[in-house]
Design a protein around this motif. Structure first.
Motif, PDB file in Angstrom:
ATOM      1  N   UNK B 298       0.966  -1.164  -0.012  1.00 37.50           N
ATOM      2  CA  UNK B 298       0.051  -0.185   0.060  1.00 37.50           C
ATOM      3  C   UNK B 298       0.813   1.275   0.068  1.00 37.50           C
ATOM      4  N   UNK B 299       1.760   1.308   0.828  1.00 38.43           N
ATOM      5  CA  UNK B 299       3.043   2.254   0.741  1.00 38.43           C
ATOM      6  C   UNK B 299       3.418   2.555  -0.468  1.00 38.43           C
ATOM      7  N   UNK B 300       3.848   1.450  -1.156  1.00 40.59           N
ATOM      8  CA  UNK B 300       4.533   1.370  -2.571  1.00 40.59           C
ATOM      9  C   UNK B 300       3.584   2.036  -3.339  1.00 40.59           C
ATOM     10  N   UNK B 301       2.213   1.732  -3.029  1.00 36.22           N
ATOM     11  CA  UNK B 301       1.607   2.400  -4.169  1.00 36.22           C
ATOM     12  C   UNK B 301       1.513   3.936  -4.257  1.00 36.22           C
ATOM     13  N   UNK B 302       1.752   4.260  -3.140  1.00 36.05           N
ATOM     14  CA  UNK B 302       1.758   5.628  -2.983  1.00 36.05           C
ATOM     15  C   UNK B 302       3.147   6.282  -3.765  1.00 36.05           C
ATOM     16  N   UNK B 303       3.966   5.458  -3.929  1.00 35.88           N
ATOM     17  CA  UNK B 303       5.087   5.862  -4.603  1.00 35.88           C
ATOM     18  C   UNK B 303       4.604   6.480  -6.119  1.00 35.88           C
ATOM     19  N   UNK B 304       5.170   7.325  -6.428  1.00 32.06           N
ATOM     20  CA  UNK B 304       4.701   7.767  -7.645  1.00 32.06           C
ATOM     21  C   UNK B 304       5.247   7.020  -8.861  1.00 32.06           C
ATOM     22  N   UNK B 305       4.250   6.477  -9.589  1.00 33.68           N
ATOM     23  CA  UNK B 305       4.704   5.567 -10.649  1.00 33.68           C
ATOM     24  C   UNK B 305       5.815   6.209 -11.840  1.00 33.68           C
ATOM     25  N   UNK B 306       5.629   7.747 -11.727  1.00 31.62           N
ATOM     26  CA  UNK B 306       6.608   8.307 -12.680  1.00 31.62           C
ATOM     27  C   UNK B 306       7.942   8.422 -12.068  1.00 31.62           C
ATOM     28  N   UNK B 307       8.874   7.509 -13.004  1.00 35.05           N
ATOM     29  CA  UNK B 307      10.171   7.340 -12.507  1.00 35.05           C
ATOM     30  C   UNK B 307      10.885   8.848 -12.798  1.00 35.05           C
ATOM     31  N   UNK B 308      10.814   9.077 -14.167  1.00 40.44           N
ATOM     32  CA  UNK B 308      11.314  10.324 -14.428  1.00 40.44           C
ATOM     33  C   UNK B 308      10.709  10.958 -15.749  1.00 40.44           C
ATOM     34  N   UNK B 309      10.786  12.297 -15.720  1.00 44.61           N
ATOM     35  CA  UNK B 309      10.157  12.909 -16.904  1.00 44.61           C
ATOM     36  C   UNK B 309      11.298  13.738 -17.587  1.00 44.61           C
ATOM     37  N   UNK B 310      11.518  13.447 -19.052  1.00 40.22           N
ATOM     38  CA  UNK B 310      12.617  14.030 -19.599  1.00 40.22           C
ATOM     39  C   UNK B 310      12.097  15.013 -20.486  1.00 40.22           C
ATOM     40  N   UNK B 311      12.461  16.208 -20.026  1.00 37.41           N
ATOM     41  CA  UNK B 311      11.730  17.642 -20.485  1.00 37.41           C
ATOM     42  C   UNK B 311      12.683  18.418 -21.493  1.00 37.41           C
ATOM     43  N   UNK B 312      13.979  17.925 -21.653  1.00 36.52           N
ATOM     44  CA  UNK B 312      14.988  18.631 -22.475  1.00 36.52           C
ATOM     45  C   UNK B 312      14.409  18.509 -23.854  1.00 36.52           C
ATOM     46  N   UNK B 313      13.265  18.972 -24.460  1.00 34.14           N
ATOM     47  CA  UNK B 313      12.704  18.940 -25.630  1.00 34.14           C
ATOM     48  C   UNK B 313      12.187  20.392 -26.152  1.00 34.14           C
ATOM     49  N   UNK B 314      12.386  20.539 -27.584  1.00 28.88           N
ATOM     50  CA  UNK B 314      11.741  21.747 -27.889  1.00 28.88           C
ATOM     51  C   UNK B 314      10.518  21.693 -28.564  1.00 28.88           C
ATOM     52  N   UNK B 315      10.057  20.429 -28.818  1.00 34.12           N
ATOM     53  CA  UNK B 315       8.924  20.324 -29.345  1.00 34.12           C
ATOM     54  C   UNK B 315       8.129  19.109 -29.113  1.00 34.12           C
ATOM     55  N   UNK B 316       6.992  19.070 -29.693  1.00 35.90           N
ATOM     56  CA  UNK B 316       6.255  17.703 -29.465  1.00 35.90           C
ATOM     57  C   UNK B 316       7.179  16.496 -29.892  1.00 35.90           C
ATOM     58  N   UNK B 317       6.932  15.468 -28.977  1.00 33.59           N
ATOM     59  CA  UNK B 317       7.574  14.346 -29.422  1.00 33.59           C
ATOM     60  C   UNK B 317       6.508  13.179 -29.840  1.00 33.59           C
ATOM     61  N   UNK B 318       6.864  12.680 -31.113  1.00 35.70           N
ATOM     62  CA  UNK B 318       5.682  11.751 -31.681  1.00 35.70           C
ATOM     63  C   UNK B 318       6.543  10.284 -31.606  1.00 35.70           C
ATOM     64  N   UNK B 319       7.943  10.202 -31.661  1.00 38.60           N
ATOM     65  CA  UNK B 319       8.222   9.028 -31.697  1.00 38.60           C
ATOM     66  C   UNK B 319       9.267   8.582 -30.412  1.00 38.60           C
TER      67      UNK B 319
END
Lengths: 776, 351
Positions: B298-319
């Motif tokens: 239950x505690x681990x469920x509260x852990x965010x499933x999001x491990x990392x967000x790579x944000x170093x992009x300039x435009x939408x990512x399609x691939x």
């Protein structure tokens, strides 16, 4: 003699004498060899062992070696002394022997004398004995004769006696009916029963013949007795002892008492049932008295009575529970429980074996628990009614839903409702009910648990109500049974916002308040096992509601953008953009878009607070400012170029836009949403514009299509900026992004000329004005 | 670029681009194929290879492709074969290409067209290879139909085996081929995900009421698949229970465009969105999950499933594409033509 040195003590001497005598007698009886064991014979004895020198009495005494040893050891004086001593001892022994011989001789003489006397005395006894025998025989014969002569008379007397007894009995039996009647009159039923049972064997034996009449009469009498006794038993006014006696008597009369008992108990049961139905015409005090009476009357009926009592109270608690299903006030519940508890104590005094207080405590616990949980679910109903009820009302009335009022109502419902509930539950502690103090801790726990569950359920309910997971709730967090099961129709989006705001309100105001109140009056507790943690954890609930609020806010934005997205999708996927006709006017879809956004604004205005208008946003937000200025530059440049030369190569444009972006700061479109009007509106608009951009990117346009998009975006610029007060830069940026996307996807990207653009826009504005004017 | 960039950037694509694919059949290198999307210029297909040192992306080959590429797949059993879906103005088409022998003499040779898949009557959306290896069939999806082709690459023959129309009401936009079952294809429809049985060419199963942009089968567990949706972000489904999703992940701030399961590490999911981010998720789905459904869980469920967000992009990512050669590496392609290869090692270890 034994020791060379010390003179022997007196008792030593006596002992030695006895020993010597003993040895003398044994020696004479066994053998004569040891007879000369006198000191004079000591010299005759052959030496045997040097060790037994001292023990002159032992058989191994060696006189010669003793002698030689003595001679060697002692001087002359010592030897002389020894000699004197020895001589004295020998003399002593001599006299002792003489004395013994003399005494034995004396005894022998007196024994012979006695034997002589006995012989003379026994001679005259024979004759006396013979005389005695003769006399005894004569006495015996005389007694026999007397006996035989008196036998007949005695027989007669005995017969007479028996008949007299019989006559007396017969008389008794004949008298029995009248006697019984007399007894009945005197109500001496015990005597009557005793008489009758006495006569009973006779009646059984001769009842059919001689005493027929008499038997009938007495049976009649005894039937009256039985009747009377039964009456007595049934009448509650009689003293209990009398009734108990009556039962005993009836039992003696072989009357089927068990039937009586069951009928009585059934009567009691009826009476108890009646007690429930017509509440108060028999008091429990009386019932307890009856219980006691029956307990005394029928000692073996205890089990049944216990069952009855337990049944009575379980029915009453059931009734309470049934009543609980409707919402009732704590006071009423307490009153009910109090009454029952009093009754329980009264009955318990009579029937301690029924363990009623324990049962009652248990039932009270469960009742209170049920009450608390019902109170909470009721509160939840109230709150959800405040939210959802208004919806149905508005549906009926076809009125514009006043979200603000809904919000205020539901806020009030949440705050006031939970406070009222607390106040009400606190009455459990104020009440002076005897059993409540025992439950105090339990109640505290229940209340805390109740709040915990209540808030959790409320949160779940909010989520459920918001419809985000109505038909596709993930398995892990599937519908809680506690959550209201009414399947909510999709709420109007405005209500999602209300819920979101309500969640924030609960987090920020209600929970702190409740926590405070609980700390004030429901602290302590802790009877429950702590493995699940403390019952009410405000922190957790706060977190829950904070995330719920955010979730709902996002949901609201999501719902809004989705709606617009559907419109946009239709707009962009339907036409064949490659064969688009020249733009004649601003496309209708813009109106729909603006209308939707206006709708968002109206809803948001009613519910969310006005944020601090960040006019200086440019300075504190990274990028916006610089984007605003720097981006306008390359774009203007591009437009110049485009108007200047239509043969501009796309490749260089692409590079150029790359370059432009390099100089721009990254535009932060997806900022955190705040609970303010501006934030929500601008987020919705930003998301919509971003969607437009993405839709455009999926198409391939001809020149006219491109120009149409250019026109639409240009038209949108002003109204959107009007909607968003603080973030013009972002709007500009995103609109341009849409244009850029169109430009990229256009086979022949030539912009509409500015005058035509202006003309078309103003035409649209006029048309809109006309439209809005005409209905009025 | 911003300072915290960890990825290796390949800037060789000169045009906008949507498609990137892992070259699965190349056992020795971490290679990707990327195709550009330029309306007016001649497009290119780039064969990009991660240098052995792992800190540089090299262009191994650059091939001209006449039309703009909307879909690109690498053949899972032959590293030199690939398929593209392309449009040019109003025309559209799909082809299977062979990469010519990389010879020194020409620096940007043409691709050899093996087969042209041109029986389509509506706009082609995607070409599917059976993902795990040699299979002589190919599935193509256009807006109205599903085609199954028998393909013989050596003889350059492709034949339509079967074809089924989904009707005018539906609008197919893509799909995925079940790696566990060669006869099951999931096709993305307007408002549902349809599972087709290729033997009967019937719609066997469907997840209704889902506006899906992308779908990906779990390569480790049968019946499990992930969808990327506008409304709900990412959802994981068990096809045996198509009513209720197993898990929901919030997805992206704007549309979630693509979702991919890691080929090796179970529960590791990559998603790309039009908000210019790539998100790395860790979710556990499956039968062993309830076993450890304890308070700890239950505690681990509260852990965010999001491990990392790579944000170093300039435009939408399609691939996005995981490398099957090194499953801790993925490549992402943003619309502005930038390929970024990142390693997810730090996040796997954290698990």
């Amino acid at each position: 003699m034994a020791g060379v040195s010390s003179p022997p003590p007196m008792d030593e001497k006596a002992k030695r004498t006895r020993d010597l005598l003993a040895s003398f007698y044994t020696n004479t009886s066994n053998s004569n060899s040891a007879a000369p064991s006198s000191p004079s014979a000591a010299s005759n004895l052959t030496p045997r062992s040097p060790s037994s020198l001292d023990s002159i009495n032992s058989p191994s005494f060696d006189a010669s070696s003793y002698m030689s040893l003595l001679v060697q050891k002692s001087n002359l004086e010592g030897l002389l002394q020894k000699h004197v001593q020895m001589a004295a001892e020998i003399k002593n022994l001599d006299t002792d022997l003489q004395m013994l011989v003399y005494e034995n001789y004396n005894k022998f003489i007196s024994a012979t004398d006695t034997i002589k006397r006995m012989k003379s005395n026994i001679l005259g006894m024979e004759t006396n004995m013979e005389q005695l025998l003769a006399k005894i025989t004569s006495v015996q014969s005389k007694s026999d004769s007397v006996n035989t002569s008196l036998f007949e008379k005695r027989e007669h007397i005995e017969k007479l006696h028996r008949s007299r007894n019989l006559l007396r009995k017969v008389q008794f039996i004949y008298d029995l009916p009248s006697r019984l009647n007399k007894c009945i009159k005197a109500e001496a039923y015990a005597d009557a029963v005793r008489f009758f049972t006495g006569a009973k064997p006779i009646f059984e034996a001769y009842g059919d013949s001689s005493f027929q009449e008499c038997k009938r009469a007495s049976e009649e009498a005894i039937n009256t007795v039985i009747q009377n006794l039964q009456e007595k038993l049934y009448s509650d006014s009689e003293p209990i002892e009398a009734r108990a006696e009556a039962v005993v008597l009836l039992k003696q009369l072989n009357f089927p008492v068990d039937n009586l008992k069951t009928s009585l108990l059934e009567k009691l049961e009826d009476c108890l049932l009646k007690l429930e139905d017509e509440s108060k015409d028999v008091s429990v005090g009386e019932i307890s008295k009856t219980f006691r009476a029956y307990l005394i009357i029928f000692p073996d009926s205890e089990q049944r009575l216990i069952e009855l009592a337990q049944g009575l109270f379980s029915r009453r608690y059931d009734a309470v529970r049934y009543q609980l299903k409707k919402r009732m006030l704590s006071v009423d519940l307490l009153e009910l429980l109090g009454i029952i508890w009093e009754d329980v104590t009264t009955v318990d005094q009579v029937l301690p074996e029924a363990a009623l207080p324990a049962y009652s405590l248990e039932s009270t616990c469960s009742s209170i628990r049920q009450h608390i949980s019902i109170a909470f679910s009721h509160l939840q109903h109230e709150i959800s009614d405040a939210v959802a009820g208004s919806q149905s009302k508005s549906n009926e009335g076809r009125d514009e839903l006043d979200l603000h009022i809904v919000l205020e109502n539901s806020k009030k419902a949440a705050m006031q409702g939970s406070l009222d509930l607390l106040v009400e539950l606190r009455q459990f502690f104020d009440e002076k009910l005897e059993l409540l103090p025992k439950l105090r801790e339990l109640i505290t726990d229940w209340v805390q648990e109740g709040f915990q569950e209540f808030f959790q359920n409320l949160e779940k309910h909010f989520i459920l109500l918001s419809g985000s997971r109505t038909n596709n709730c993930p398995l892990g967090e599937s519908n809680h049974s506690g959550v209201l099961t009414q399947s909510p129709d999709k709420l109007p989006t405005g209500l999602v916002l209300v819920l979101s705001q309500l969640a924030v309100f609960i987090e920020q105001s209600v929970i702190p308040k409740i926590t405070e109140e609980i700390a004030a009056s429901f602290s302590g507790g802790g009877v429950r096992v702590y493995e699940y943690g403390p019952a009410f954890i405000p922190g957790e609930i706060c977190r829950l509601f904070r995330s719920a609020g955010e979730k709902l806010l996002h949901l609201y934005i999501n719902m809004k953008t989705r709606k617009i997205s559907v419109v946009s999708k239709k707009r962009f996927t339907t036409p064949n953009w490659i064969k688009h006709k020249e733009p004649r006017e601003v496309h209708m879809f813009v109106d729909i878009l603006l209308q939707e956004l206006e709708g968002v604004k109206i809803e948001v205005k009613q519910i969310l607070p006005c944020g601090v208008i960040k006019r200086h946003r440019n300075s504190d937000s990274v990028g916006s400012g610089s984007t605003n200025s720097s981006r306008s530059h390359p774009n203007a440049m591009r437009e110049d170029k485009l108007t200047r030369s239509n043969t501009q190569r796309a490749r260089s444009q692409f590079l150029e836009s790359h370059l432009a972006k390099l100089f721009e700061q990254k535009m932060e479109i997806f900022t955190k949403v705040e609970y303010t009007q501006e934030s929500v509106i601008s987020t919705v608009i930003k998301l919509c514009l971003k969607s437009l951009q993405e839709f455009v990117r999926l198409q391939t346009l001809n020149r006219s299509g491109y120009q149409q998009i250019q026109l639409d975006m240009e038209f949108l610029k002003a109204p959107l900026k009007q909607l968003v007060d603080d973030d013009d830069a972002a709007i500009d940026f995103l609109l341009k992004e849409v244009n850029n996307a169109a430009h990229e996807r256009c086979l022949d990207p030539i912009l509409l000329e500015a005058p035509i653009l202006d003309k078309l826009i103003s035409a649209k504005l006029v048309k809109n004005k006309d439209l809005s004017a005409s209905p009025l | 670029m911003q300072g915290a960039s960890t990825g290796i950037v390949y800037g060789g694509l000169k045009y906008q681009a949507r498609c990137i694919a892992d070259v699965r059949a190349d056992p020795d290198h971490t290679s990707f194929l990327a195709g550009t999307l330029s309306l007016k210029e001649e497009n290119e297909v780039h064969l990009i290879r991660l240098s052995p040192s792992g800190n540089e992306l090299l262009c191994e080959g650059l091939f001209y492709h006449q039309n703009e590429i909307w879909d690109l797949k690498s053949c899972p059993y032959d590293s030199r074969i690939l398929s593209t879906v392309y449009t040019s103005g109003e025309t559209y088409g799909a082809s299977v290409w062979k990469i010519p022998e990389i010879s020194s003499q020409s620096n940007s040779p043409q691709l050899d067209q093996l087969v042209s898949l041109d029986d389509h009557t509506a706009k082609i959306k995607s070409v599917l290879w059976w993902p795990l290896g040699k299979h002589d069939k190919l599935v193509t999806i256009d807006e109205r139909n599903i085609f199954v082709w028998s393909i013989d690459s050596s003889n350059k023959i492709a034949k339509v085996i079967s074809q089924e129309s989904v009707g005018m009401l539906h609008n197919l936009s893509g799909g995925a081929w079940d790696p566990h079952d060669r006869n099951a294809v999931a096709a993305i429809c307007d408002s549902s995900l349809q599972c087709w049985d290729l033997r009967t060419m019937k719609n066997a199963n469907a997840i209704e009421h889902a506006h899906i942009r992308d779908v990906d089968y779990n390569p480790k567990k049968q019946h499990i698949l992930a969808t990327a949706e506008d409304e709900f972000g990412i959802r994981l489904w068990d096809l045996r229970m198509p009513k209720i999703p197993l898990k929901e992940l919030p997805g992206h701030s704007h549309w979630t465009w693509a979702v991919r399961h890691n080929p090796e590490y179970d529960g590791l999911i990559l998603s790309a969105g039009t908000d210019s981010t790539v998100n790395l998720w860790q979710v556990s789905v499956g039968s062993e999950d309830p076993a450890i459904d304890s308070p700890r869980d239950k505690r681990s469920r509260q852990i965010d499933p999001l491990l990392n967000s790579y944000t170093d992009y300039e435009d939408s990512i399609y691939g996005i594409a995981w490398s099957s050669q090194d499953p801790s590496v993925f490549a992402s392609l943003s619309y502005d033509g930038r390929v970024v290869v990142e390693s997810v090692k730090p996040y796997i270890q954290r698990k």
